[in-house]
Each structure stands twice: as C-alpha cells, then as structure tokens.
Design an enzyme around this catalytic site. Sequence first.
Site, PDB file in Angstrom:
ATOM      1  N   ASP A 207      10.294  -1.502   3.286  1.00 42.31           N
ATOM      2  CA  ASP A 207       8.943  -2.173   2.691  1.00 42.31           C
ATOM      3  C   ASP A 207       9.249  -3.845   2.827  1.00 42.31           C
ATOM      4  OD1 ASP A 207       9.988   0.424   1.024  1.00 42.31           O
ATOM      5  OD2 ASP A 207       8.129  -0.015   0.551  1.00 42.31           O
TER       6      ASP A 207
ATOM      7  N   GLU B 203       2.455  -6.008  -2.203  1.00 42.11           N
ATOM      8  CA  GLU B 203       3.288  -5.158  -3.329  1.00 42.11           C
ATOM      9  C   GLU B 203       4.585  -5.736  -3.538  1.00 42.11           C
ATOM     10  OE1 GLU B 203       3.873  -0.999  -2.281  1.00 42.11           O
ATOM     11  OE2 GLU B 203       4.973  -0.794  -4.216  1.00 42.11           O
TER      12      GLU B 203
ATOM     13  N   ASP C   2       0.156  -3.374   1.605  1.00 43.78           N
ATOM     14  CA  ASP C   2       0.992  -2.353   1.194  1.00 43.78           C
ATOM     15  C   ASP C   2       1.862  -1.992   2.135  1.00 43.78           C
ATOM     16  OD1 ASP C   2       0.848   0.455  -1.018  1.00 43.78           O
ATOM     17  OD2 ASP C   2       2.675  -0.238   0.024  1.00 43.78           O
TER      18      ASP C   2
ATOM     19  N   ILE D  69       4.726  -0.352   2.709  1.00 43.03           N
ATOM     20  CA  ILE D  69       4.839   1.248   2.873  1.00 43.03           C
ATOM     21  C   ILE D  69       4.330   2.019   1.764  1.00 43.03           C
ATOM     22  CG2 ILE D  69       6.140   3.237   3.320  1.00 43.03           C
ATOM     23  CD1 ILE D  69       8.353   1.641   4.606  1.00 43.03           C
ATOM     24  N   ASP D  70       3.068   2.480   2.052  1.00 40.86           N
ATOM     25  CA  ASP D  70       2.400   3.335   0.835  1.00 40.86           C
ATOM     26  C   ASP D  70       2.997   4.858   0.751  1.00 40.86           C
ATOM     27  OD1 ASP D  70       0.667   3.682  -1.561  1.00 40.86           O
ATOM     28  OD2 ASP D  70      -0.317   5.012   0.041  1.00 40.86           O
TER      29      ASP D  70
ATOM     30  N   THR E 162       6.546   5.374  -0.082  1.00 39.84           N
ATOM     31  CA  THR E 162       7.806   5.006  -0.034  1.00 39.84           C
ATOM     32  C   THR E 162       8.761   6.280  -0.165  1.00 39.84           C
ATOM     33  OG1 THR E 162       7.442   2.640  -0.513  1.00 39.84           O
ATOM     34  CG2 THR E 162      10.072   3.507  -0.457  1.00 39.84           C
TER      35      THR E 162
ATOM     36  N   SER F 199      -0.994   7.017  -1.732  1.00 38.12           N
ATOM     37  CA  SER F 199      -2.356   7.252  -2.039  1.00 38.12           C
ATOM     38  C   SER F 199      -3.249   7.151  -0.503  1.00 38.12           C
ATOM     39  CB  SER F 199      -3.093   6.036  -2.800  1.00 38.12           C
ATOM     40  OG  SER F 199      -2.193   5.735  -3.918  1.00 38.12           O
TER      41      SER F 199
ATOM     42  N   LYS G 132      -3.942  10.137   1.711  1.00 35.72           N
ATOM     43  CA  LYS G 132      -5.044  10.973   1.256  1.00 35.72           C
ATOM     44  C   LYS G 132      -6.399  10.557   2.023  1.00 35.72           C
ATOM     45  CE  LYS G 132      -1.684  12.297  -1.970  1.00 35.72           C
ATOM     46  NZ  LYS G 132      -0.558  11.453  -2.351  1.00 35.72           N
TER      47      LYS G 132
ATOM     48  N   ASP H 289      -2.825   0.157  -2.984  1.00 34.03           N
ATOM     49  CA  ASP H 289      -2.622   1.514  -2.729  1.00 34.03           C
ATOM     50  C   ASP H 289      -4.024   2.114  -2.173  1.00 34.03           C
ATOM     51  OD1 ASP H 289      -0.623   1.607  -5.452  1.00 34.03           O
ATOM     52  OD2 ASP H 289       0.011   1.751  -3.568  1.00 34.03           O
TER      53      ASP H 289
HETATM   54  N1  LIG Z   1       4.345   3.914 -12.420  1.00 31.97           N
HETATM   55  C1  LIG Z   1       3.868   3.287 -11.324  1.00 31.97           C
HETATM   56  N2  LIG Z   1       3.573   2.110 -11.315  1.00 31.97           N
HETATM   57  C2  LIG Z   1       2.781   1.235 -10.159  1.00 31.97           C
HETATM   58  N3  LIG Z   1       2.649   2.025  -9.103  1.00 31.97           N
HETATM   59  C3  LIG Z   1       2.988   3.459  -8.945  1.00 31.97           C
HETATM   60  C4  LIG Z   1       3.648   4.195  -9.985  1.00 31.97           C
HETATM   61  N4  LIG Z   1       3.885   5.532  -9.797  1.00 31.97           N
HETATM   62  C5  LIG Z   1       3.322   5.419  -8.660  1.00 31.97           C
HETATM   63  N5  LIG Z   1       2.931   4.530  -8.152  1.00 31.97           N
HETATM   64  C6  LIG Z   1       2.302   3.947  -6.735  1.00 31.97           C
HETATM   65  O1  LIG Z   1       1.244   4.626  -6.346  1.00 31.97           O
HETATM   66  C7  LIG Z   1       1.643   5.165  -4.970  1.00 31.97           C
HETATM   67  C8  LIG Z   1       1.534   6.553  -5.015  1.00 31.97           C
HETATM   68  O2  LIG Z   1       2.618   6.971  -5.403  1.00 31.97           O
HETATM   69  P1  LIG Z   1       3.462   8.411  -5.051  1.00 31.97           P
HETATM   70  O3  LIG Z   1       4.161   7.813  -3.975  1.00 31.97           O
HETATM   71  O4  LIG Z   1       4.442   8.613  -6.362  1.00 31.97           O
HETATM   72  O5  LIG Z   1       2.551   9.273  -4.380  1.00 31.97           O
HETATM   73  S1  LIG Z   1       1.569  10.386  -5.361  1.00 31.97           S
HETATM   74  O6  LIG Z   1       0.457   9.457  -5.564  1.00 31.97           O
HETATM   75  O7  LIG Z   1       1.990  10.638  -6.850  1.00 31.97           O
HETATM   76  O8  LIG Z   1       1.200  11.460  -4.601  1.00 31.97           O
HETATM   77  C9  LIG Z   1       3.120   4.522  -4.541  1.00 31.97           C
HETATM   78  O9  LIG Z   1       2.760   3.572  -3.680  1.00 31.97           O
HETATM   79  P2  LIG Z   1       4.101   3.102  -2.951  1.00 31.97           P
HETATM   80  O10 LIG Z   1       5.162   2.170  -3.955  1.00 31.97           O
HETATM   81  O11 LIG Z   1       3.526   1.981  -1.904  1.00 31.97           O
HETATM   82  O12 LIG Z   1       4.779   4.116  -2.108  1.00 31.97           O
HETATM   83  C10 LIG Z   1       3.527   4.100  -5.882  1.00 31.97           C
HETATM   84  O13 LIG Z   1       4.044   2.734  -5.814  1.00 31.97           O
HETATM   85 MG   LIG Z   2       1.297   2.041  -2.442  1.00 29.00          MG
HETATM   86 MG   LIG Z   3       4.018   0.298  -1.105  1.00 30.24          MG
HETATM   87 MG   LIG Z   4       6.142   0.841  -3.919  1.00 35.98          MG
END
Ligand SMILES: Nc1ncnc2c1ncn2[C@@H]1O[C@H](COP(=O)(O)OS(=O)(=O)O)[C@@H](OP(=O)(O)O)[C@H]1O
Ligand SMILES: [Mg+2]
Ligand SMILES: [Mg+2]
Ligand SMILES: [Mg+2]
Length: 438
Positions: free
Chosen positions: A90, A113, A172, A174-175, A177, A318, A321, A346
């Site tokens: 990241d 991010e 972002d 890595i979306d 992670t 996100s 998707k 995201d």
């Molecule tokens: N609590 C909270 N606060 C801020 N951001 C958050 C939170 N939960 C999920 N995310 C961000 O949303 C991105 C997708 O979340 P996930 O990787 O959990 O996948 S999913 O959406 O639940 O399928 C993912 O983006 P990345 O961090 O870039 O992977 C998360 O950072």
């Molecule tokens: Mg993300």
């Molecule tokens: Mg990210």
């Molecule tokens: Mg993140």
Amino acid sequence: MSFSINASRFSATRPLHRHGSLIFPRQPSRVFIVRSSLPFPSEKAKYYRELEAAVVERACCLCVDVKKTLFSSDGRVLEKNDQTPVTVADFGVQAFVSLELSRLFPSIRLVAEEDSTFLCSNNLADPVVNAVNDKTNSGDTPLTLATIMEAIDRGKDACDFETKPATYWVLDPIDGTRGFLKGTEALYVIGLALVVEGEIVLGVMGCPNWQENISRKPPIGVVGHDRSLYGSGIIVVAHAGCGTWRKQLPNVDGQTSNPYRWIRCFVDVCSQVFKARFCIPESQSWDSLPLSAIFSATTNADSLGDKQILLVPKCCGSLCKYLMVATGRASVYVQARTLTIIKIWDHAAGMICVEEAGGKVTDWKGSQLDLAADHAEWRVIFPSGGILVTNGFLHDPILEMIASTSSALSLVQGKVTHIPKDLFGTDHITSKHPTLVN
Ligand SMILES: Nc1ncnc2c1ncn2[C@@H]1O[C@H](COP(=O)(O)OS(=O)(=O)O)[C@@H](OP(=O)(O)O)[C@H]1O
Ligand SMILES: [Mg+2]
Ligand SMILES: [Mg+2]
Ligand SMILES: [Mg+2]
C-alpha cells in the site's frame, strides 16, 4: 449522465452514452481490438497525457513482487486505527504513483488513502524504500526514506484546497488490502482517477490477479510463468467520452497472450432484476439490504429459486465490484451506507469505468455522488442511503424497489410489508426489514 430507461418494468431502450452516442451492449462478435499505448486518439481525449501517465502497470508489478515476499517475512502487515490493514505494498504503490505523477504534473494535487505516520513507527521503512527503488529507473540515484515519505504524504496535504472544486488525483494504492493479504483468488485493485471541477474525467484500475480467460484454462502442461500468459492481471482505463477499455498485464517476462492489447468493455445487457447478478460488500449481508424484502439471495447459479437473485461472491474491496460491473461479469453492485465513513478513493476510479462502459452510479435516491461534499478534505462522500452501481438498464427499477421497501419500512416498522405488485410481477408479502442509514 442520461440513460433512456423507459417507465415499464424490466424492459429498457438502449442506454445512451453520457455524451449522447449510443452504446451497443457487449456482443461477443463486437469486440473492438486496438493496438496502441491508449485505445483512442489523443485528439479525442482532453486528458490523454494524464491518462498515459496514470496507467499503473509498474505499480501492479510492485504489488506482485511485495506479495511474494509478504508471506516470507512477518511484521509487514499493520492494522490502522480504522481496523483495516495496510502493508508495504500500500505504502510502496502510493509513493511510486505519487512520485511519477508529481514529476509529470507537479501542479495537480493528490488525495490518497495512506500517510507515512505508520511507516516509521512500525519499521516498515526499509522494505518500502526497497520496493519503490526496485521499480524506479535504475539510472536515478536511489530514493531516500525522506523522499518516499514526502511522496506518500502528498496524498494527505491536499486538504488546503481552496473552496471551489479543484483538479486533483484520487488514489487507492490497494483497494481490497484484506484480499491482497488472503493470498488466494481474492481480487485487489489499484485505483487512480482524475477529478476536474468536481467531475471524474479519467480512471484507471489495475488488478494484478484478475483472471481474464476464466473460461479458458491453460493447455495441459503449461505451468509457472506461462500460466500468467493465460489471463492473470488486467489494466482497465476509462476517459470521459471515450469508453472503457482493458488489456492484459504483461507477465513477469513482459509477455502477454493477447497481441492486440486493448479490448472495449461493456456492461451486461440484463434488464430483468430477478435475472441480474449482484455484488455486495463482504462486510454487509444481503439481509441487511432493502432488496432482501423482495428477493432472497443465493450464490448457487444452478439452483436459483423463485424470488431469488444470484449473488456473485467477491471478497474485499469496492473497486473489484465496479470492475465486475464494467466488464459485464456482474449486473449490479449495491452498498449500504452504514456507520463506516465512505471514502472517495474506494469508488472514484470505478465510477467512471462503469459509466463509460454504459453503466450508471448514483446514491439510493438516484442522485449523482457529490465529490465536493467534503469541503474540508475532499476525501469523504455522503451518498444518501448507500451506493447503487448498475448496467444502466436496471437502475431505475432497483431504485424504485429500494424506495418502496424503504417507504414500507418507515410506514410499518416491525409489521408485515406489502410490496406493490408491479415491482415484482406478483403480490409479495414479507416481514423482513433491512436497516437503513439515510
Ligand atoms: N471501518 C472502515 N473505515 C474506513 N474504510 C473502511 C472501513 N471498513 C472498510 N473500509 C474500506 O472499504 C474498502 C472495502 O472494504 P473491505 O476490504 O472490507 O471489503 S468489502 O467492501 O467489505 O467487501 C477497503 O478499502 P482498502 O483499505 O483500500 O482495502 C476498506 O479500507
Ligand atoms: Mg479502498
Ligand atoms: Mg486501500
Ligand atoms: Mg485501506
């Protein structure tokens, strides 16, 4: 953005491109194949140079390389104060992309991010410096930690924007992670977009572990690097008015199985909600969403029952998707606005890739997502109810279903809800009530 969806249910005229030209739904025979650095002439694309710079191929390679070492050394994964993970990749991708963009476009700000706060307090500095230097041209003098931290933090200093909408990159690194860490088939995406005066004008998504030829397995005996010739990894680009295009990522030997580089992407042509393929956040359940008052959901395409829809299980992130909808592998991505703050990175790159592929993105009231709503830092968006991403044909019918279940919810909390006949073709009684945050 205007799509001509007519009033009757489940039938729609062909969507109009945001700039008025007709979009032809993806037909197997209508695959546009183009050989060039970008799939359209520079005179057609106002931000051609910015898009050329934004193609994140080397950043994808950085992710793949870090992923190989990730599981061989501990302490490379951190949890941030929002309980989400962050890794060397990241930070490395954000530094690498920030350095490249600031070199070419020094006046364009960056909203991204990550920030370097975590880097030093968790001895990730050396692996990040090594990862970034490994991807920058060897002729240059090695980048120092200070330079890399400054590049990472370019993504957080953008909050001193003047009040009017500005021009800025949204990254972002890595979306997904969480998916990146799973080491399995979970997709993860590098998402980069350019916003000009509040409009997303270009978007790029790099997905190193996207399986392009899922239907075509490598011939028997093809192993190792050659397997990646059979479709692992894509780059998707979209520019306002120029459509959405994808090409395969070169494999470790710099080869791809697809000599014709760019292929045009289109959303799918499903116009009947109960035949649509849905994606939802892994962190949200179908039963927590308003549509569960009308349909139940299954992930088994072979046993779809009456009043059941197909959920396409996609872990994490996100943007993957949005990638599914933009390439026609899913028809709809729906996300509720829960207590989690919804961050612009995201969604931004995914939004334009879906819209330029013929799809539509709004909040649950049908309004465009307002990128300038967060006047302080331009990082948060406030979609009413949640976010709806569709192939365009299904947008209005689904908005009506959400509105009807939400109004039914507000009228008769906890009692039986009657869903109007025309929304589903038959009278439909349910007592499930989704939780909604407006
Ligand atoms: N609590 C909270 N606060 C801020 N951001 C958050 C939170 N939960 C999920 N995310 C961000 O949303 C991105 C997708 O979340 P996930 O990787 O959990 O996948 S999913 O959406 O639940 O399928 C993912 O983006 P990345 O961090 O870039 O992977 C998360 O950072
Ligand atoms: Mg993300
Ligand atoms: Mg990210
Ligand atoms: Mg993140």
